[in-house]
Enzyme design. Structure first.
Site, PDB file in Angstrom:
ATOM      1  N   GLU A  39       0.870  -1.161   0.000  1.00 33.15           N
ATOM      2  CA  GLU A  39       0.000   0.000   0.000  1.00 33.15           C
ATOM      3  C   GLU A  39       0.916   1.222   0.000  1.00 33.15           C
ATOM      4  O   GLU A  39       1.765   1.341   0.882  1.00 33.15           O
ATOM      5  CB  GLU A  39      -0.867  -0.012   1.265  1.00 33.15           C
ATOM      6  CG  GLU A  39      -1.865   1.110   1.258  1.00 33.15           C
ATOM      7  CD  GLU A  39      -2.731   1.154   2.521  1.00 33.15           C
ATOM      8  OE1 GLU A  39      -2.661   0.217   3.340  1.00 33.15           O
ATOM      9  OE2 GLU A  39      -3.454   2.152   2.664  1.00 33.15           O
ATOM     10  N   ARG A 265       5.097 -12.739   9.788  1.00 31.70           N
ATOM     11  CA  ARG A 265       5.779 -11.472   9.503  1.00 31.70           C
ATOM     12  C   ARG A 265       7.163 -11.499  10.105  1.00 31.70           C
ATOM     13  O   ARG A 265       7.411 -12.207  11.064  1.00 31.70           O
ATOM     14  CB  ARG A 265       5.105 -10.269  10.168  1.00 31.70           C
ATOM     15  CG  ARG A 265       3.670 -10.129  10.066  1.00 31.70           C
ATOM     16  CD  ARG A 265       3.180  -8.999  10.976  1.00 31.70           C
ATOM     17  NE  ARG A 265       3.691  -7.694  10.612  1.00 31.70           N
ATOM     18  CZ  ARG A 265       3.159  -6.927   9.668  1.00 31.70           C
ATOM     19  NH1 ARG A 265       2.124  -7.340   8.983  1.00 31.70           N
ATOM     20  NH2 ARG A 265       3.657  -5.740   9.411  1.00 31.70           N
ATOM     21  N   LYS A 275       4.669   0.780   9.444  1.00 27.12           N
ATOM     22  CA  LYS A 275       4.758   2.075   8.770  1.00 27.12           C
ATOM     23  C   LYS A 275       4.251   3.193   9.668  1.00 27.12           C
ATOM     24  O   LYS A 275       4.810   4.283   9.677  1.00 27.12           O
ATOM     25  CB  LYS A 275       3.948   2.038   7.472  1.00 27.12           C
ATOM     26  CG  LYS A 275       4.739   1.400   6.334  1.00 27.12           C
ATOM     27  CD  LYS A 275       3.975   1.415   5.033  1.00 27.12           C
ATOM     28  CE  LYS A 275       2.977   0.303   4.992  1.00 27.12           C
ATOM     29  NZ  LYS A 275       2.387   0.061   3.675  1.00 27.12           N
TER      30      LYS A 275
HETATM   31  P1  ATP Z   1       2.972  -2.011   7.992  1.00 26.28           P
HETATM   32  O1  ATP Z   1       2.483  -2.805   9.143  1.00 26.28           O
HETATM   33  O2  ATP Z   1       4.405  -1.651   8.076  1.00 26.28           O
HETATM   34  O3  ATP Z   1       2.106  -0.828   7.656  1.00 26.28           O
HETATM   35  P2  ATP Z   1       1.626  -3.388   5.950  1.00 26.28           P
HETATM   36  O4  ATP Z   1       1.384  -4.837   6.017  1.00 26.28           O
HETATM   37  O5  ATP Z   1       0.468  -2.556   6.242  1.00 26.28           O
HETATM   38  O6  ATP Z   1       2.894  -3.020   6.796  1.00 26.28           O
HETATM   39  P3  ATP Z   1       1.675  -3.273   3.103  1.00 26.28           P
HETATM   40  O7  ATP Z   1       2.109  -2.176   2.238  1.00 26.28           O
HETATM   41  O8  ATP Z   1       0.254  -3.657   3.104  1.00 26.28           O
HETATM   42  O9  ATP Z   1       2.177  -2.919   4.551  1.00 26.28           O
HETATM   43  O10 ATP Z   1       2.584  -4.547   2.861  1.00 26.28           O
HETATM   44  C1  ATP Z   1       2.884  -5.064   1.599  1.00 26.28           C
HETATM   45  C2  ATP Z   1       3.243  -6.505   1.741  1.00 26.28           C
HETATM   46  O11 ATP Z   1       4.360  -6.640   2.610  1.00 26.28           O
HETATM   47  C3  ATP Z   1       2.108  -7.294   2.346  1.00 26.28           C
HETATM   48  O12 ATP Z   1       1.940  -8.469   1.565  1.00 26.28           O
HETATM   49  C4  ATP Z   1       2.553  -7.591   3.736  1.00 26.28           C
HETATM   50  O13 ATP Z   1       2.048  -8.824   4.167  1.00 26.28           O
HETATM   51  C5  ATP Z   1       4.090  -7.599   3.600  1.00 26.28           C
HETATM   52  N1  ATP Z   1       4.706  -7.219   4.865  1.00 26.28           N
HETATM   53  C6  ATP Z   1       4.528  -6.077   5.551  1.00 26.28           C
HETATM   54  N2  ATP Z   1       5.230  -6.097   6.700  1.00 26.28           N
HETATM   55  C7  ATP Z   1       5.867  -7.290   6.743  1.00 26.28           C
HETATM   56  C8  ATP Z   1       6.741  -7.930   7.679  1.00 26.28           C
HETATM   57  N3  ATP Z   1       7.093  -7.336   8.822  1.00 26.28           N
HETATM   58  N4  ATP Z   1       7.216  -9.164   7.376  1.00 26.28           N
HETATM   59  C9  ATP Z   1       6.856  -9.764   6.231  1.00 26.28           C
HETATM   60  N5  ATP Z   1       6.045  -9.230   5.318  1.00 26.28           N
HETATM   61  C10 ATP Z   1       5.536  -8.008   5.561  1.00 26.28           C
HETATM   62 MG    MG Z   2      -1.195  -3.716   4.895  1.00 27.10          MG
END
Ligand code: ATP
Ligand code: MG
Length: 563
Positions: A39, A265, A275
């Site tokens: 995102e 994760r 983020k």
């Molecule tokens: P954040 O919690 O940092 O906002 P998010 O999951 O909301 O992360 P996205 O932009 O939706 O951020 O993530 C893109 C992809 O990266 C998703 O498929 C998510 O599952 C993966 N991802 C995000 N954080 C991690 C992590 N700590 N370990 C593994 N994969 C991750």
């Molecule tokens: Mg997300």
């Protein structure tokens, strides 16, 4: 050796790759299509790197392809800046999506058609309840939800209201479109989830075309289906959403059927990987920006001097599992150190200079001594380092009154100067405050190159820099952002900010060969660690970041584990 040690980037085995092998062997799929779906509401961090390496890695290994898809369904938090930075970071990590860059916003028209499709099939309805009321009707983990009074609207009324929502006739929060599934489902995600909400916000890509936007849950699975993604890999928190994605896919005329697999994760000690938290760090001024070398963002790691190959290596060692755990930051550091040891040229730098005057060395003379660029790589060759009567050594390499185990320089003691001569300290010069400001020393010409012809030994080899030829520089040393190892998982990690995460040294002296250093290029300062030139450097003022020190805490952790 732990299992993780045996996993390499190429030969990785895990439940996802095993599943893909089975899918291919059993004929469920005839090729592999994955995607990385960020995102665009922030910068990528090392947690995202785990997902990038998995998705692009799997596609490479199975001869498939990996898409980069911006999941840009929320216009309020998303910006062009983030889209560009994500593309840059994925490329920097070493991956290429070719022509397969997509945006969920490209599917808005299709998704809307499918919303009407569900309305026509009596599987979606417009609800006039407010967000709070919807929440109150949702029930809990142990109690079923209750139906909205608007749940039984006719198809005609729903279609009319949905079209008017789209036309902008209503205010934000006045109405939503919900899927009509089951308010008593044991899975809360299936209790008539919201599919569309009204947001009178322009979107970075679609501008003013829309004032209703699909939720992530309504957009995500269908976007995968549109792109013919075969394996939707995501983190464990989406496991409970899988039945919902499947419900949409089953009830819509989608062109393909993606299958979702969830993995844990990445959590890392001493830092935050969310983020939202990272935005707080930047906005509250705890760090200097998104690319501050203390940040776990890819831009931060890059500025810190982490090579992308070290991050890929790290992702491989962490592996893919379904169990939640917290990985030691020391493992990431270890990966950088192991790679940089092979690739980084050695240079000499003194971070905390103490002046040495060699009284028996001719005044005004400068000689060029030969130094090895990288003992791990003969092809890196040799260089010349100037040596002169006045030098700097590291202040902590001298003690006036040394304890038993201190083997470095002390009054009356002889040590080796790397690539140069044996040096003996004869006299200590102090200022009025009693601080040591200079050492008067002598050298032994016969030990040129660093060995004594009579075979006598010294217990220490020190790095040094010629005072006359030294570059004066700033060096930035970094420590963990959070002082408690697992603070990143706590409700308020920023309460554990390490006040000493940045140490700026402004009076460092470097060997003159470092004048050619290029931003980002890695060097080892002998005995001190791996460093890289920071973009803040100017032609007459080098600024270096320490990527990692030489001391390997990961090796220690492993040794302890073996007992
Ligand atoms: P954040 O919690 O940092 O906002 P998010 O999951 O909301 O992360 P996205 O932009 O939706 O951020 O993530 C893109 C992809 O990266 C998703 O498929 C998510 O599952 C993966 N991802 C995000 N954080 C991690 C992590 N700590 N370990 C593994 N994969 C991750
Ligand atoms: Mg997300």
């Amino acid at each position: 050796m732990s299992d993780a040690d045996t996993i390499t980037e190429e030969g990785a085995r895990d439940f996802i790759r095993d599943g893909i092998r089975d899918d291919l062997a059993g004929g469920r799929v005839d090729g592999v299509v994955t995607r990385f779906p960020p995102e665009p509401n922030g910068y990528l961090h090392i947690g995202h790197a785990k997902s990038v390496c998995l998705n692009f890695g799997v596609a490479q290994e199975f001869g498939g392809r990996c898409h980069l898809r911006m999941d840009d369904t929320n216009p309020v938090k998303e910006e062009h800046e983030y889209i560009e930075s994500i593309k840059k970071d994925v490329r920097w990590l070493g991956y290429d999506w070719g022509e397969h860059l997509y945006f969920a916003s490209d599917y808005f028209e299709q998704l809307y058609d499918w919303a009407e499709h569900l309305v026509r099939a009596s599987k979606a309805y417009v609800d006039d309840l407010s967000a709070d009321e919807i929440r109150a009707h949702r029930g809990t983990l142990i109690e079923p939800g209750t139906d909205s009074p608007y749940r039984e609207r006719s198809v005609e009324e729903n279609l009319d209201l949905l079209r008017r929502m789209r036309a902008g006739e209503f205010k934000e929060g006045e109405r939503v479109l919900r899927a009509k599934i089951d308010m008593a489902s044991g899975n809360i995600n299936l209790r008539d989830p919201v599919m569309y909400r009204i947001l009178h916000s322009p979107h970075p890509r679609t501008g003013d075309a829309w004032c209703i936007y699909p939720t992530y849950d309504f957009a995500h699975g269908q976007s995968d289906a549109i792109e013919h993604v075969t394996h939707s890999l995501c983190t464990l928190e989406f496991a409970d959403h899988r039945p919902l994605y499947d419900w949409f896919v089953e009830n819509l005329p989608v062109p393909a059927r993606p299958h979702q697999y969830e993995f844990s994760r990445l959590n890392l000690t001493h830092t935050v990987l969310s983020k939202r938290r990272l935005i707080e760090l930047v906005e509250q001024g705890h760090v200097r920006g998104w690319d501050d070398p203390r940040m776990p963002t890819l831009q931060g790691l890059r500025r810190r001097g982490y090579p992308p190959a070290a991050i890929r290596d790290f992702a491989g060692r962490v592996g893919i599992t379904k169990s939640d755990n917290v990985v030691e930051m020391a493992l990431l550091e270890h990966c950088a150190r192991e790679l940089l040891n092979k690739t980084a040229e050695r240079r000499m730098a003194v971070l905390d200079p103490l002046k040495v005057v060699i009284e028996n060395y001719p005044e005004g003379q400068v000689e060029e001594l030969e130094a090895v660029n990288n003992p791990e790589d003969e092809s890196a060759g040799r260089r010349r380092v100037p040596f002169s009567r006045e030098l700097y050594i590291e202040r902590e390499d001298f003690m006036e009154d040394p304890p038993k185990k201190f083997f470095r320089l002390a009054p009356g003691r002889e040590v080796r100067l790397r690539y140069a001569y044996f040096l003996t300290c004869n006299e200590v010069v102090k200022n009025d405050a009693g601080e040591v400001v200079e050492l008067r020393c002598s050298y032994d010409l016969a030990t040129r190159g660093g060995n004594a012809p009579d075979g006598r030994k010294v217990k220490a080899t020190l790095h040094w820099v010629s005072a006359a030829k030294a570059l004066s520089a700033e060096v930035r040393l970094y420590d963990h952002l959070l002082s408690a190892p697992e603070a990143g998982l706590e409700a308020n990690p920023l309460e554990h900010l390490n006040p000493d995460s940045l140490k700026v040294l402004t009076d460092c002296r470097l060997e003159p060969n470092l004048a050619d250093a290029e931003a980002g290029g890695a060097v080892q300062f002998e005995r001190l660690g791996y460093f890289c030139l920071d973009p803040d450097a100017t032609p007459d003022r080098p600024v270096f970041n320490r990527t990692v020190a030489l001391r390997d805490t990961w090796a220690k952790i492993q040794a302890k584990g073996k007992g």
